[in-house]
Design a protein around this motif. Sequence first.
Motif: not given
Length: 290
Positions: A231-232, A215, A101
Amino acid sequence: MENLESDLLRVFVAVIECRGFSAAAERLHKTQSTVSQRLQKLEEMVGTPLVQRTSRSVALTAAGETFLIYAKQILKLHREAIDAAHSKARADVLRIGLPEDYAQHFLSPALTYLRQHYPEIRPDIVCETSTQLVARVHRGELDLALAVRHANTVQGEYLCDEPLVWVASPLLQLQADKPIPLAVYPEGCIFRAHGIAALTAAGRGWQVVYTSQSPGGIGIAIDAGEAVGITSLRLLPRHWRVLTEADGFPPLQAAELMFYYSPGLASPYVQPFASQLADALVMKQAPLCA
């Protein structure tokens, strides 16, 4: 005459430099009988005795004195040829690792920079999980890795904090009386660990319904409205919604982004590439990496 094997030459030089078969065997990690046999084979190939053997020591014959000079030169050239080949390979290829990702979001500008400023360098990109990438770096298989630090990985060069958020598809319908369905990475992932710790501390029930190393695999479950993910904030797709405390989800502890450099780092292009990658991350979310 048969081609002289470098191993035979190394045995001969070791016997002379160590002044005996026993010490030479220890240096070469061979048995004493093997060293003796290899030296005998070399003498048979040359066609003349190279050493004089006694019960306590060995000495060079006249032919051996001359042969020793050439043997050392041959071995020196052999080492230089191998070193030159390895150095050329390292100079031509830059081996970079980062999670899939992060590659999708941030790799392109760094590759463009590399192509414009160092067109002779070929990037070799590996996309795996952070723990796999860190292991590759320590084995010398990668020059540089961008990775999220997990609980079972060593400290790298700290880059910045990575704020985490709960995410879901607008299609997801949560039921208050049922555990929260989670789509997460396998055990060992710091995103998963922080999420489960936060839910447990908040007294919220949860159930892992989907796991994937990829991801993209996690994204399939979230897009289908089947699960909540973590998630970030930096990687948040626009079509996902962030679940906050107003939705009953506790705040998540931030992760850490790290650069990991090969312990045998030799390429002069690693640091410029890392700087470009860091700049791309900062541009995406400058306040977090200030």
